[in-house]
Structure formats: C-alpha cells, structure tokens
Design an enzyme around this catalytic site. Structure first.
Site, PDB file in Angstrom:
ATOM      1  N   CYS A   1      13.349  76.308  33.636  1.00  0.00           N
ATOM      2  CA  CYS A   1      12.391  75.209  33.751  1.00  0.00           C
ATOM      3  C   CYS A   1      11.001  75.771  34.032  1.00  0.00           C
ATOM      4  O   CYS A   1      10.843  76.916  34.445  1.00  0.00           O
ATOM      5  CB  CYS A   1      12.775  74.207  34.832  1.00  0.00           C
ATOM      6  SG  CYS A   1      14.449  73.577  34.735  1.00  0.00           S
TER       7      CYS A   1
ATOM      8  N   ARG B   1      10.718  80.229  29.077  1.00  0.00           N
ATOM      9  CA  ARG B   1      11.656  80.128  30.189  1.00  0.00           C
ATOM     10  C   ARG B   1      12.933  79.396  29.804  1.00  0.00           C
ATOM     11  O   ARG B   1      13.920  79.440  30.521  1.00  0.00           O
ATOM     12  CB  ARG B   1      10.991  79.426  31.379  1.00  0.00           C
ATOM     13  CG  ARG B   1       9.818  80.201  31.954  1.00  0.00           C
ATOM     14  CD  ARG B   1       9.080  79.395  32.997  1.00  0.00           C
ATOM     15  NE  ARG B   1       9.874  79.192  34.192  1.00  0.00           N
ATOM     16  CZ  ARG B   1       9.913  80.039  35.222  1.00  0.00           C
ATOM     17  NH1 ARG B   1       9.213  81.153  35.182  1.00  0.00           N
ATOM     18  NH2 ARG B   1      10.648  79.774  36.275  1.00  0.00           N
TER      19      ARG B   1
ATOM     20  N   TRP C   1      15.389  72.393  31.913  1.00  0.00           N
ATOM     21  CA  TRP C   1      16.650  72.963  31.436  1.00  0.00           C
ATOM     22  C   TRP C   1      17.740  72.268  32.232  1.00  0.00           C
ATOM     23  O   TRP C   1      17.821  72.403  33.447  1.00  0.00           O
ATOM     24  CB  TRP C   1      16.668  74.477  31.661  1.00  0.00           C
ATOM     25  CG  TRP C   1      17.784  75.195  30.970  1.00  0.00           C
ATOM     26  CD1 TRP C   1      17.850  75.545  29.651  1.00  0.00           C
ATOM     27  CD2 TRP C   1      18.986  75.697  31.562  1.00  0.00           C
ATOM     28  NE1 TRP C   1      19.013  76.224  29.392  1.00  0.00           N
ATOM     29  CE2 TRP C   1      19.729  76.334  30.542  1.00  0.00           C
ATOM     30  CE3 TRP C   1      19.520  75.676  32.853  1.00  0.00           C
ATOM     31  CZ2 TRP C   1      20.960  76.932  30.773  1.00  0.00           C
ATOM     32  CZ3 TRP C   1      20.743  76.269  33.092  1.00  0.00           C
ATOM     33  CH2 TRP C   1      21.458  76.889  32.049  1.00  0.00           C
TER      34      TRP C   1
ATOM     35  N   ASN D   1      11.779  72.301  39.812  1.00  0.00           N
ATOM     36  CA  ASN D   1      12.687  73.355  39.357  1.00  0.00           C
ATOM     37  C   ASN D   1      13.703  73.624  40.459  1.00  0.00           C
ATOM     38  O   ASN D   1      13.359  73.618  41.641  1.00  0.00           O
ATOM     39  CB  ASN D   1      11.931  74.662  39.085  1.00  0.00           C
ATOM     40  CG  ASN D   1      11.002  74.569  37.901  1.00  0.00           C
ATOM     41  OD1 ASN D   1      11.039  73.600  37.158  1.00  0.00           O
ATOM     42  ND2 ASN D   1      10.171  75.580  37.741  1.00  0.00           N
ATOM     43  N   GLY D   2      14.941  73.921  40.065  1.00  0.00           N
ATOM     44  CA  GLY D   2      15.964  74.246  41.057  1.00  0.00           C
ATOM     45  C   GLY D   2      17.061  73.204  41.108  1.00  0.00           C
ATOM     46  O   GLY D   2      17.230  72.396  40.192  1.00  0.00           O
TER      47      GLY D   2
ATOM     48  N   GLU E   1      24.162  97.487  26.743  1.00  0.00           N
ATOM     49  CA  GLU E   1      22.901  96.804  26.516  1.00  0.00           C
ATOM     50  C   GLU E   1      22.758  96.387  25.057  1.00  0.00           C
ATOM     51  O   GLU E   1      22.238  95.300  24.752  1.00  0.00           O
ATOM     52  CB  GLU E   1      21.734  97.704  26.939  1.00  0.00           C
ATOM     53  CG  GLU E   1      20.352  97.158  26.630  1.00  0.00           C
ATOM     54  CD  GLU E   1      20.012  95.852  27.343  1.00  0.00           C
ATOM     55  OE1 GLU E   1      18.955  95.282  27.024  1.00  0.00           O
ATOM     56  OE2 GLU E   1      20.801  95.378  28.189  1.00  0.00           O
TER      57      GLU E   1
ATOM     58  N   LYS F   1      22.225  92.499  23.846  1.00  0.00           N
ATOM     59  CA  LYS F   1      21.109  92.055  23.013  1.00  0.00           C
ATOM     60  C   LYS F   1      21.614  91.268  21.796  1.00  0.00           C
ATOM     61  O   LYS F   1      21.052  90.247  21.425  1.00  0.00           O
ATOM     62  CB  LYS F   1      20.275  93.246  22.548  1.00  0.00           C
ATOM     63  CG  LYS F   1      19.359  93.808  23.589  1.00  0.00           C
ATOM     64  CD  LYS F   1      18.227  92.842  23.898  1.00  0.00           C
ATOM     65  CE  LYS F   1      17.624  93.138  25.256  1.00  0.00           C
ATOM     66  NZ  LYS F   1      18.447  92.693  26.390  1.00  0.00           N
TER      67      LYS F   1
ATOM     68  N   GLU G   1      22.852  87.847  22.942  1.00  0.00           N
ATOM     69  CA  GLU G   1      21.798  86.974  23.454  1.00  0.00           C
ATOM     70  C   GLU G   1      21.031  86.253  22.351  1.00  0.00           C
ATOM     71  O   GLU G   1      20.744  85.062  22.470  1.00  0.00           O
ATOM     72  CB  GLU G   1      20.792  87.796  24.272  1.00  0.00           C
ATOM     73  CG  GLU G   1      21.255  88.185  25.661  1.00  0.00           C
ATOM     74  CD  GLU G   1      20.186  88.975  26.390  1.00  0.00           C
ATOM     75  OE1 GLU G   1      19.823  88.574  27.503  1.00  0.00           O
ATOM     76  OE2 GLU G   1      19.704  89.988  25.844  1.00  0.00           O
TER      77      GLU G   1
ATOM     78  N   HIS H   1      43.350 102.272  24.437  1.00  0.00           N
ATOM     79  CA  HIS H   1      43.994 101.547  25.526  1.00  0.00           C
ATOM     80  C   HIS H   1      43.910 100.038  25.305  1.00  0.00           C
ATOM     81  O   HIS H   1      44.050  99.266  26.253  1.00  0.00           O
ATOM     82  CB  HIS H   1      43.362 101.935  26.861  1.00  0.00           C
ATOM     83  CG  HIS H   1      43.616 103.358  27.242  1.00  0.00           C
ATOM     84  ND1 HIS H   1      44.767 103.773  27.887  1.00  0.00           N
ATOM     85  CD2 HIS H   1      42.892 104.482  27.011  1.00  0.00           C
ATOM     86  CE1 HIS H   1      44.730 105.080  28.063  1.00  0.00           C
ATOM     87  NE2 HIS H   1      43.599 105.536  27.546  1.00  0.00           N
TER      88      HIS H   1
ATOM     89  N   LYS I   1      14.498  82.844  31.073  1.00  0.00           N
ATOM     90  CA  LYS I   1      13.943  84.146  31.436  1.00  0.00           C
ATOM     91  C   LYS I   1      14.289  84.526  32.868  1.00  0.00           C
ATOM     92  O   LYS I   1      14.718  85.625  33.142  1.00  0.00           O
ATOM     93  CB  LYS I   1      12.423  84.127  31.248  1.00  0.00           C
ATOM     94  CG  LYS I   1      11.742  85.471  31.484  1.00  0.00           C
ATOM     95  CD  LYS I   1      12.144  86.483  30.436  1.00  0.00           C
ATOM     96  CE  LYS I   1      11.364  87.774  30.548  1.00  0.00           C
ATOM     97  NZ  LYS I   1      11.883  88.800  29.618  1.00  0.00           N
TER      98      LYS I   1
END
Length: 606
Positions: free
Chosen positions: A2, A27, A74, A100-101, A479, A483, A486, A502, A601
């Site tokens: 947000c 964000r 969001w 926000n929150g 990583e 990526k 995402e 395995h 973000k």
C-alpha cells in the site's frame, strides 16, 4: 505494501496529488483513491490502476485544493472493489482516513462503534479508524487522533483530514513507514521518500508511536500522550530523475543496468590502504572480535545474500554463521547471549519479520549490525550499527541492484571480520582486489544482454524450471529461481546439484529445463556430472559458466559466459545474468516486471 501520500498547501491541483501517488505504484496495489478539501470536500476511489482513477476524475484534475490524502491499497480485509478502496469516511462524511497495515482488534472496535450508532459501508479494518476519530472529535483533530490511536492494536501508518480543518493533516505511525517534508509552501508526507523529491530533499522519518501535525509551513511531532518530540531532519541525495525510468522500458531493466554503479556506490569509501574499511564500525570492532558465531536474519533475496556471506566467512575462518529466515526466527526460542552479534539485512529497513527478529534478539542482549538501503528507516534507527547499501531508489518490486549492493557490503564485512580476527592473508588481498575491480567486469556481463534475451525467447514458454548449483552456486540458483517465479509466474525450483538423485531428478524430462550455475570453481567437475545426469533425462539445459571453458560445449549449446574471478565472488558476477534472464522472459510474455501480481516492495505486515 500500500502507499500513502498527503499534501497540504496553496496552489495545489488534484493532478499533483495523483502524480505523487503514482510514484508509489511499485509497492503493489489493487485500488486507489483520494480525499481532498478545496471548494468542497470530495472523495473519489476506484478499483484498479491509478490510470482508472485519473480517467474518472477527468477535468477535476485541474481543480485546486488546500489539503488532500491519497492511497493505493493492497487488500488485506475485504475484496478489491470501489467500496473497500481508501480513503474511508466517518458517518457525517467530514473525516477521511487512509491507512497502511492491519488493525488486529478492528472487530471489537467495530462492534463497540456499531453499538454507539455508527454505520459502516466497507469490509475493511481501516474504516474503524475514521469512526473512532469521529467519536473522539470535539473540534481538535490532533486530540481526536491521539485518543483514537491509543485504542488501536496492530501495525499502521495513517493520515487523517477533516473538512472543517482546511490547513492540517494529522498522521500517525506504528510499524509501518511514513516520511514527511516541507518545501516551497507545501507540506507533504508519503510511505517513502520518492514522492517528496519533487518538493524537498530534507525529510523527517516518523518513528513508532509518533503522531504528526503537518501544515504547509511546518510540522510538529508528538508521542501518543501528546508530548512534543524532536525528530532529526535527514538530507536525501537522490534526485527525482533517479526514481524515473530514464528511457528504459521498465524500472527493473533500468535497475539491472545500474548493477555496476550500485556496486561502485556500495564500495566507495570502504577500502583504505588495501584493506576493508567501515567508518561505522570504528567503535564496534570489538563486537566482531573473537566471535565464535554470527547470526544473520533476512527474507527473500536478502536471505540468499546472507547465505553467500555464510559460505564466504565459513570458508575463510573458523567462525560459524547461522542464516535464518526472519519469519521463522522471530517465533523461535533464540539461543542468544549478551553480546552476540546479529546481522539483519533489509533493503527497505521496514520488513516486518526482520524488525521483530531484531527486537527479539535485542531483548536477549544481542548487538545489531544492519545492512539497509534506506537512511532513517526503522531498522536503521533500531540497530547498533548500520551499513548502508547506498544503492539509491529501487522502484521495481523484484530486488536487482540492491541484491548486488547487499552482496558487496557483505563481502566487505566478511573481509573485515577476517582482518579483525587474524585471518587476513594473501587470498584475502586477492579477493578484495578483485572485488574492487568487479564493476568493470559487470559492465562486460551486461553486454551479453542480447544473447540472454535470445535464450529467453527460446525458453519463455516452458512452464517449469529447475535451477541447480553447488557451493557458492547454490545461493545463485535460489535467487535465479526466485526471480523467475516473481516476475514470470513460471514455476521454478532450486536445489543443490548434489541432491538431484535424492528426489528432484524424477521431475526432469523434455519439458522441464535445468538452469545450471557452474563456474570454474573447486566444485566444477562435481556439478558437471550432475548436469550430465540431467541431460541424460532429456532435460534441456542452460549453463551459466566461465569464459574460456570449452568443456561446457560437451553439455549444451545454450551457454552464458561470465568473466573469471575468485570463486567466492561468482554470486556477484552472475547476478546480472539471472536477473536479465527472468526480466526478458517476463517482457516477452507481455507481463509487467515492475508490478508482479500479489507482491509488494516492502512487506510491512506479517
């Protein structure tokens, strides 16, 4: 998650408010809205992108206003729709709030307020704040907000306006970032620095428990008991252009191309007399001396950077390094004693789980060394020592240049720990020398961009991917897979190459490619054997290897070469490759890599 913007001043147009809000699009959000006081008191909010909001406002964008707040939401409580979008209003439609929150006790508050006759129009937790302020308002907006926030439990950053208070925004913060500044007769606040840069570079970061009164010509900060507080003013070196695309199609692409500069910025001033140098550690070197164990807490990409630090320090010293995901560490019984060192890594400095892990460790006597990109962030303020990444603003949601900056700071910190504890030798000198020379080599890696895009075109339609590596190659594989997940939404998984037999090798076939991280290091031939095993299962293979190694052609024709370096530095050398590969697949698939779905973000709530 947000984004909040608030503005108070003269000669402001609604377009100024909306344009400032657009700087927070990175964000992550699902709806947007504004509340403003000009000739009238208006609220307008819509599900979808800010462009939808702008199209709805049309000619009103030129309307003047005195005070306004804006928000990108969001969803956490209630589905994304016009009704649940912010701002939210009270029963009399005189008060507007953005938030926000998460308000953890909103159900109890809502039930209490409904018993008092308040009528709610949304499914959100935020709306209770507007009605609480209404309940407490007796002509003084600051006093009403002070009384309201004392009843809230959870994490929040809020901005409140009242139609009868035309020159004031009251804001409050607990666990979610807010920053404010004054410039050219405009008071402005936001969730981060970026929207402020057009107006001012001198900013104030609110701390947990702060309540701010913002006007066009200044501000006052109080604690929740109404006692005035003093807050430091920070000068930000970024300019507004640094937060723009600079001619690139996407912010992510621009920021990958800034990897070499981010590395330079992270290193500058930190090598002195051919030794690592941290002015910030001048009075804290004893913390790192005779350390038998160092703890690292972080999340996501920062966690993988922490794994590189672990491999590096354990390979060159007898010091044990434990790296833990913050969301797990914060709920553990930590085996920490007075004076232990905990390294916390967070690009934003506002990552909720990392902050809670730090607070837990501090309760048990740990000293905190943080690696952060944002000056004045909560993690910066709550740490004993902060080592800044100095990467500049990163707008794309997926970490790119900040990952490079994190690695650089961690390598230097590892070398410093080696020096302090008597492990400095010729190999350490070689590593430092190669690290200092790395920006030029990263420029060479970025020149492979056309080849990487060509491979991305070849592999963009696969629905699964497996990344593998050994030693330092394993964090790079992790990583790389992150990526790809995402920003392309392709299922990607990562394993230590030696683990293939395995279990994971059962997944491989002609439709399941393998991305093998296999530079010329001490484990090259072991990794090569694992890749050949993958190839024998008919899996297509991409190899990320070292220039001059002709034996890679025995495995596949899909090879991306990077220049040779010390084996411990390959995670840094290979970072642009894994970033570009994911970026180009996303772009070729018509996706927006700057705004990946369901992601934000800064993860400022659990």
């Amino acid at each position: 998650m947000c984004g909040i913007v608030g503005m108070v001043g003269e000669n402001l147009k609604l377009e100024d408010l909306v344009t400032s809000l657009q700087k927070l699009e990175y964000r992550g959000y699902d709806s947007a809205g504004i509340a403003y006081l000009g000739d009238s008191f208006g609220v307008y909010k819509k599900k979808g992108r800010i462009d939808v909001l702008k199209n709805g406002l049309k000619q009103k964008l030129n309307d003047r206003f005195f005070v306004g707040i804006a928000h990108t939401r969001w969803a956490t409580h209630g589905e994304p729709n016009d009704m649940n979008a912010h701002p939210h209003m009270d029963c009399k439609e005189e008060i507007a709030v953005v938030h926000n929150g998460i308000i953890e006790n909103y159900r109890e508050i809502r039930e209490f307020l409904e018993q008092r006759g308040h009528v709610f129009s949304s499914e959100t937790d935020t709306e209770v704040i507007a009605h609480l302020v209404e309940e407490e308002f007796e002509g003084d907006l600051l006093d009403a907000v002070l009384k309201a926030v004392k009843k809230l439990k959870g994490a929040y950053a809020i901005a409140v306006v009242h139609k009868n208070v035309p020159d004031t925004i009251v804001a409050a913060r607990k666990g979610s970032p807010l920053v404010a500044g004054i410039g050219s007769g405009v008071g402005i606040l936001a969730s981060d620095v970026t929207p402020l840069l057009r107006f001012t570079k001198d900013v104030v970061f609110l701390e947990d428990g702060d309540v701010m009164v913002l006007r066009k010509d200044g501000f006052e900060v109080y604690n929740t008991d109404g006692v005035k507080q003093q807050r430091r003013v920070y000068h930000v070196d970024w300019d507004e252009k640094a937060a723009e695309k600079g001619g690139y199609k996407h912010f992510m692409y621009k920021e990958i191309m800034e990897d070499p500069q981010a590395l330079v910025n992270a290193l500058v001033g930190r090598v002195k007399n051919d030794r690592p140098f941290f002015e910030e550690l001048e009075y804290y070197e004893e913390l790192l001396k005779d350390a038998g164990r160092i703890r690292v807490v972080s999340c996501g990409t920062s966690y993988y950077a922490g794994l590189v630090f672990k491999y590096f320090l354990e390979n060159h010293t007898d010091i044990d390094v434990e790296v833990e995901v913050s969301s797990e560490f914060r709920y553990k019984r930590p085996h920490i004693k007075e004076g232990d060192v905990l390294i916390a890594i967070s690009q934003s400095g506002e990552t909720a789980d990392t902050l809670e892990s730090v607070r837990l460790a501090k309760k048990h006597g740990a000293k905190i060394v943080s690696i952060v990109n944002v000056v004045g962030s909560t993690l910066d303020r709550e740490s004993d020592v902060t080592l800044f990444m100095n990467a500049g603003p990163e707008i794309g949601v997926a970490a790119t240049k900040t990952y490079v900056a994190e690695l650089a700071v961690l390598y230097l910190l590892g070398l410093k720990v080696m020096e302090i504890n008597g492990y400095w030798d010729r190999e350490a000198e070689e590593i430092l020398d190669k690290l200092v020379r790395m920006p030029e080599l990263l420029e060479n890696v970025l020149r492979k961009d056309p080849q990487i895009r060509e491979l991305s075109e070849k592999y963009k339609d696969y629905r699964n991917f497996m990344y593998i590596g050994r030693g330092y190659g394993y964090p790079t594989a992790l990583e790389g897979a992150l990526k790809l997940k995402e920003i392309t939404y392709i299922h990607a998984t990562a394993y230590q190459a030696g683990e293939l037999k395995h279990g994971p090798i059962a997944l491989l076939d002609v439709d399941f490619p393998v991305f093998a991280v296999m530079p010329d290091d001490s484990l090259f031939f072991k990794t090569k054997s694992n890749v050949i095993e993958s190839k024998s299962r008919n899996a297509p293979v991409i190899v990320l290897g070292t220039e001059g190694n002709r034996s890679l052609e025995e495995i596949t024709g899909d090879i991306i070469h990077v220049p040779p370096t010390h084996e411990s530095l390959y995670p840094l050398m290979m970072a642009p490759v894994i970033q570009l590969f994911a970026y180009h697949i996303a772009d070729l698939k018509g996706l927006d890599p700057d705004k990946p779905r369901n992601l934000a973000k800064s993860v400022t709530v659990e």
